[in-house]
Design a protein around this motif. Sequence first.
Motif, PDB file in Angstrom:
ATOM      1  N   VAL A 172      42.492 109.022  56.744  1.00  0.00           N
ATOM      2  CA  VAL A 172      43.377 107.947  57.113  1.00  0.00           C
ATOM      3  C   VAL A 172      44.666 108.882  57.147  1.00  0.00           C
ATOM      4  N   PRO A 173      45.226 109.603  56.311  1.00  0.00           N
ATOM      5  CA  PRO A 173      46.406 110.434  56.286  1.00  0.00           C
ATOM      6  C   PRO A 173      46.547 111.147  57.739  1.00  0.00           C
ATOM      7  N   LEU A 206      49.386 110.794  60.393  1.00  0.00           N
ATOM      8  CA  LEU A 206      50.323 111.985  60.969  1.00  0.00           C
ATOM      9  C   LEU A 206      50.196 111.908  62.571  1.00  0.00           C
ATOM     10  N   ARG A 207      49.073 112.041  62.929  1.00  0.00           N
ATOM     11  CA  ARG A 207      49.024 112.090  64.356  1.00  0.00           C
ATOM     12  C   ARG A 207      49.354 110.912  65.460  1.00  0.00           C
ATOM     13  N   LEU A 208      49.668 109.719  64.907  1.00  0.00           N
ATOM     14  CA  LEU A 208      50.239 108.484  65.330  1.00  0.00           C
ATOM     15  C   LEU A 208      51.675 108.457  64.931  1.00  0.00           C
ATOM     16  N   SER A 209      51.950 109.164  63.768  1.00  0.00           N
ATOM     17  CA  SER A 209      53.567 109.173  63.485  1.00  0.00           C
ATOM     18  C   SER A 209      53.751 107.874  62.873  1.00  0.00           C
ATOM     19  N   ILE A 210      52.823 107.200  62.157  1.00  0.00           N
ATOM     20  CA  ILE A 210      53.121 106.133  61.397  1.00  0.00           C
ATOM     21  C   ILE A 210      52.423 106.165  60.033  1.00  0.00           C
ATOM     22  N   VAL A 245      47.745 102.391  59.374  1.00  0.00           N
ATOM     23  CA  VAL A 245      46.520 102.830  59.693  1.00  0.00           C
ATOM     24  C   VAL A 245      45.396 101.656  59.339  1.00  0.00           C
ATOM     25  N   TYR A 246      45.584 101.516  57.998  1.00  0.00           N
ATOM     26  CA  TYR A 246      44.475 100.503  57.409  1.00  0.00           C
ATOM     27  C   TYR A 246      44.769  99.238  57.842  1.00  0.00           C
ATOM     28  N   SER A 287      34.443 106.424  51.633  1.00  0.00           N
ATOM     29  CA  SER A 287      35.784 106.682  52.188  1.00  0.00           C
ATOM     30  C   SER A 287      35.691 106.278  53.790  1.00  0.00           C
ATOM     31  N   ARG A 288      36.879 105.990  54.242  1.00  0.00           N
ATOM     32  CA  ARG A 288      37.085 105.415  55.502  1.00  0.00           C
ATOM     33  C   ARG A 288      37.426 106.695  56.233  1.00  0.00           C
ATOM     34  N   ARG A 289      36.797 106.830  57.556  1.00  0.00           N
ATOM     35  CA  ARG A 289      37.059 107.959  58.514  1.00  0.00           C
ATOM     36  C   ARG A 289      37.068 107.480  59.847  1.00  0.00           C
TER      37      ARG A 289
END
Length: 75
Positions: free
Chosen positions: A8-9, A13-17, A22-23, A39-41
């Motif tokens: 998720v991090p 980072l890739r979406l700049s949010i 993301v969650y 874990s969520r992927r």
Amino acid sequence: METTLLKVPEVALRLSISSAKVYELLADGELRSVRLAGSRRVRSVDLDDFIAGLDESWPKGAYARRPIVAAPRRS
């Protein structure tokens, strides 16, 4: 093309949010994910599809359709 599982991090980072956003996207079903060992992927192909869909969901000419409102003149 190899599919990568992103944390998720990394997606944030890739979406700049934020990770919290993301969650939210995951909970709303807007961004697909998988569970792996508790874990969520996010698969890289799903992130690519999500990003490609962003442009399609944006209304064309959105800025052009906004009414132009002049500020009132002060006397």
